[in-house]
Design an enzyme around this catalytic site. Sequence first.
Site, PDB file in Angstrom:
ATOM      1  N   HIS A 112      -2.426  -9.175  48.584  1.00 30.57           N
ATOM      2  CA  HIS A 112      -2.246  -7.845  47.979  1.00 30.57           C
ATOM      3  C   HIS A 112      -3.534  -7.023  48.057  1.00 30.57           C
ATOM      4  CE1 HIS A 112       1.107  -9.756  45.281  1.00 30.57           C
ATOM      5  NE2 HIS A 112       1.426  -9.743  46.558  1.00 30.57           N
ATOM      6  N   HIS A 155       4.564 -15.850  54.352  1.00 29.97           N
ATOM      7  CA  HIS A 155       3.149 -15.998  54.685  1.00 29.97           C
ATOM      8  C   HIS A 155       2.921 -17.025  55.791  1.00 29.97           C
ATOM      9  CE1 HIS A 155       2.303 -13.442  51.338  1.00 29.97           C
ATOM     10  NE2 HIS A 155       2.856 -14.273  50.482  1.00 29.97           N
TER      11      HIS A 155
END
EC number: 3.5.1.108
Length: 305
Positions: free
Chosen positions: A78, A264
Site C-alpha cells: 500500500h 501478490h
Amino acid sequence: MIRQRTLKNSIRATGVGLHTGEKVYLTLRPAPANTGIIFRRVDLDPPVDIPGHALNVGDTRLSTCLSQGEARVYTVEHLLSAMAGLGIDNAFVEVSAPEVPIMDGSSGPFVFLIRSAGIEEQNALKRFIRIRKPVRVEEDDKWAAFEPFNGFKVGYTLHFDHPVFTEQNGFAELDFSSTSFVKEVSRARTFGFMRDIEMLRANRLALGGSLDNAILVDDYRILNEDGLRYQDEFVKHKILDAIGDLYLLGHSLIGAFKGHKSGHSLNNKLLRALLAQEDAWEEVTFDQASDSPIAYDRPGLAVAG
C-alpha cells in the site's frame, strides 16, 4: 527532462501492523538520486536495509513481504502504491517492527504523508521500465500479464461466489492518462471475509485487522456502517495492490498490466518472469517531457498521459 523525485522533508506516523497487531513507528525520509525505495528495520541492532525490489520478495501470503537474511518487512504494497502514484523514485522507509502500518487499509494516508512532507525533483533523469513484449504467468485459473502499451494501464478481474461481488464491481481497467490515482484508486481499502478471520488469527495473521482498516464481509453483506468508498472498491483495491507490487521493478512502468484473480504471489512471479526475459523490457529515460508517455505535471500530482 523528467527528473527523479524524493521527499522534501522527513515525516513520521504511527499505526498498527495488520497481521502482527503490533504498534509501528513509521518514518519516511528523503534519499539521494538512484537510491530507490529502501526499507529499514530500525528496531534491529544493527539496523537492516532491504531494497524494495522484486527479487527481495519472500512470503506472499496475504501481503507482499521483503526479506534480507533473517530481516523481514511485511505489507509493503500500500505504501509502494502511493510512492508509485506520486512518482517517488527515492526514499528511506524506516519501521520499528516487521510490518508497515496498515493505517486505514488503503494508500490514502500514505499519499497524505508524502504530500505533507513535500515532493522534490532531483538532478537526475527518471528511469522507466518499458514493456517491449508480452509476458504472462498462470496458476490454475489465475493469470497475470504484461503487454506493450505507450502509457500506464492496469486491468483486473476478481471473482468470489458471494452476493456482494457482482459482474459490475468485479472488473475495472484504468488508463492513467485519464484516471487520477489519488482520486480514483488510492482510497480503496483492503477487504476480508469474517469466515476467514478465525483461521487467520489462529495462524497469527490479521491480528490488527478491524472495521477501521478493512472492509469486512459476512456471508451476506458488508459489515462496515459507512459502506464503500467507491462502487467498485473491491476491484480497485486489487488494482492498488498490483500498482504497489509492480513498483518493485524499481522504476515506473510504461506498459499494460492485466490480472485475472491474481494476488501478490502471481504478481511477483510475473515480475521475475519479466526480469528474466531481457528482450521483453528496456530501461528508458526522457530528456524532453514531451517525449514521455508518462507526464508529471508538478510535484505532488503524478499523472500518466
